[in-house]
Design a protein around this motif. Structure first.
Motif, PDB file in Angstrom:
ATOM      1  N   ALA A   1       2.454   1.552  -3.491  1.00 42.93           N
ATOM      2  CA  ALA A   1       1.436   1.876  -4.492  1.00 42.93           C
ATOM      3  C   ALA A   1       0.981   3.323  -4.359  1.00 42.93           C
ATOM      4  O   ALA A   1       0.750   4.012  -5.366  1.00 42.93           O
ATOM      5  N   ALA A   2       0.841   3.813  -3.130  1.00 43.12           N
ATOM      6  CA  ALA A   2       0.451   5.206  -2.916  1.00 43.12           C
ATOM      7  C   ALA A   2       1.523   6.162  -3.434  1.00 43.12           C
ATOM      8  O   ALA A   2       1.208   7.202  -4.036  1.00 43.12           O
ATOM      9  N   LEU A   3       2.795   5.808  -3.221  1.00 43.85           N
ATOM     10  CA  LEU A   3       3.878   6.648  -3.730  1.00 43.85           C
ATOM     11  C   LEU A   3       3.882   6.656  -5.254  1.00 43.85           C
ATOM     12  O   LEU A   3       4.097   7.703  -5.883  1.00 43.85           O
ATOM     13  N   THR A   4       3.618   5.508  -5.859  1.00 47.23           N
ATOM     14  CA  THR A   4       3.535   5.431  -7.320  1.00 47.23           C
ATOM     15  C   THR A   4       2.390   6.284  -7.844  1.00 47.23           C
ATOM     16  O   THR A   4       2.549   7.027  -8.829  1.00 47.23           O
ATOM     17  N   ALA A   5       1.218   6.179  -7.223  1.00 45.20           N
ATOM     18  CA  ALA A   5       0.060   6.962  -7.661  1.00 45.20           C
ATOM     19  C   ALA A   5       0.329   8.461  -7.531  1.00 45.20           C
ATOM     20  O   ALA A   5      -0.062   9.251  -8.402  1.00 45.20           O
ATOM     21  N   THR A   6       1.002   8.851  -6.447  1.00 45.26           N
ATOM     22  CA  THR A   6       1.340  10.264  -6.274  1.00 45.26           C
ATOM     23  C   THR A   6       2.283  10.740  -7.372  1.00 45.26           C
ATOM     24  O   THR A   6       2.132  11.841  -7.921  1.00 45.26           O
ATOM     25  N   GLY A  57       0.805  -1.212   0.000  1.00 48.44           N
ATOM     26  CA  GLY A  57       0.000   0.000   0.000  1.00 48.44           C
ATOM     27  C   GLY A  57       0.836   1.258   0.000  1.00 48.44           C
ATOM     28  O   GLY A  57       0.521   2.227  -0.702  1.00 48.44           O
ATOM     29  N   TYR A  58       1.906   1.264   0.775  1.00 53.31           N
ATOM     30  CA  TYR A  58       2.795   2.432   0.831  1.00 53.31           C
ATOM     31  C   TYR A  58       3.418   2.677  -0.539  1.00 53.31           C
ATOM     32  O   TYR A  58       3.402   3.817  -1.042  1.00 53.31           O
ATOM     33  N   TRP A  75       0.321  11.189 -10.613  1.00 56.50           N
ATOM     34  CA  TRP A  75      -0.478  12.419 -10.571  1.00 56.50           C
ATOM     35  C   TRP A  75       0.397  13.650 -10.764  1.00 56.50           C
ATOM     36  O   TRP A  75       0.063  14.551 -11.536  1.00 56.50           O
TER      37      TRP A  75
END
Length: 278
Positions: free
Chosen positions: A258-263, A255-256, A266
């Protein structure tokens, strides 16, 4: 003159061809980088394959022979080379992501100006960004796959969960690549690209549990180590390789990252649009 002769038919409007969707355009940008790599892949053999292999030999077997003499209780009862190998894989993936995202992106804007040529086509800035990220992801996967084969050949994998090492390493590399590419496209001078490596990658490699457990760090610095993306990547790869990963910790690490990738995705969509739209 008759009324029929005076009547003029309105001109017919030709239907414009439909613009391909973003997925197709992104793959077109990816094919450009793939064509370039087919001509330059020999130059990457050392950094992609031999360098990490020799590094693993020096740290795992060289330094490891000294560490193992003093006991391996702090390492979970495994030899030092087994302990450090998945961490070196994580560091290798981080370096692959950053290395392929910093200098090639800057070069696409200023040196070979591939980005400038691409924006003259039907490709949108977000397509150029995603297409380049597809190529970077391929490079990370290739480098990680070769290293995992070496780990298996030397008997450094002790769990069947190691089949998930490749997607874990790729996720880690992409988590570093997306924000680095989003930032590199905004640069005007190449000197700034040394900062993420000098003040980011090197300290992370030393203090994110790569060569020794984070529990051996002073108490005040441990929360900082646990907050770094490399620690999550190292813990994920090491847990898969040793078979010590729990479902809860896996969800946290994935999750960590994946969140960094999504950020990064964006952020990159906006920085590329600002830089490549005239």
């Amino acid at each position: 003159m008759s009324a029929d002769a005076l009547y003029l038919e309105p001109p017919r409007l030709e239907t414009l061809p439909k613009l391909p969707n973003s997925v197709v355009l992104s793959f077109r940008a990816f094919r450009c980088w793939l064509l370039m790599y087919q001509r330059t892949w020999r130059a990457s053999v050392w950094s992609s394959v031999l360098g990490p292999l020799f590094y693993l030999g020096a740290m795992g077997y060289g330094l490891g022979s000294l560490v193992d003499k003093n006991g391996t209780a702090a390492l979970g009862g495994v030899s030092y080379v087994v302990f450090v190998a998945p961490a070196v894989l994580a560091v290798h993936s981080m370096n692959s992501g950053m290395g392929n995202a910093l200098f090639p992106v800057f070069g696409g804007m200023h040196w070979n100006r591939i980005y400038i040529a691409a924006k003259a086509t039907m490709l949108r800035p977000v397509d150029i960004y995603r297409g380049h990220l597809l190529f970077i992801t391929m490079r990370i996967a290739m480098n990680a796959a070769v290293f995992i084969v070496f780990m298996a050949a030397f008997g450094l994998i002790t769990s069947p969960w190691a089949v998930l090492l490749l997607p874990a390493a790729v996720l880690l590399g992409v988590a570093f690549a997306t924000p680095c590419a989003a930032w590199a496209v905004t640069l005007e001078h190449d000197m700034a690209m040394n900062y993420p490596i000098r003040f980011g990658a090197i300290p992370l490699m030393l203090f994110s549990g790569t060569f020794f457990p984070v529990s051996q760090l002073p108490g005040w610095i441990r929360p900082l180590a646990y907050a770094t993306p490399l620690w999550h990547g190292v813990a994920l790869c090491r847990g898969l390789s040793l078979g010590t990963l729990t479902a809860g910790s896996a969800a946290l690490h994935v999750g960590y990252l994946a969140a960094l990738t999504a950020t990064g995705l964006w952020f990159g969509a906006r920085t590329y649009r600002r830089r490549l739209y005239v």
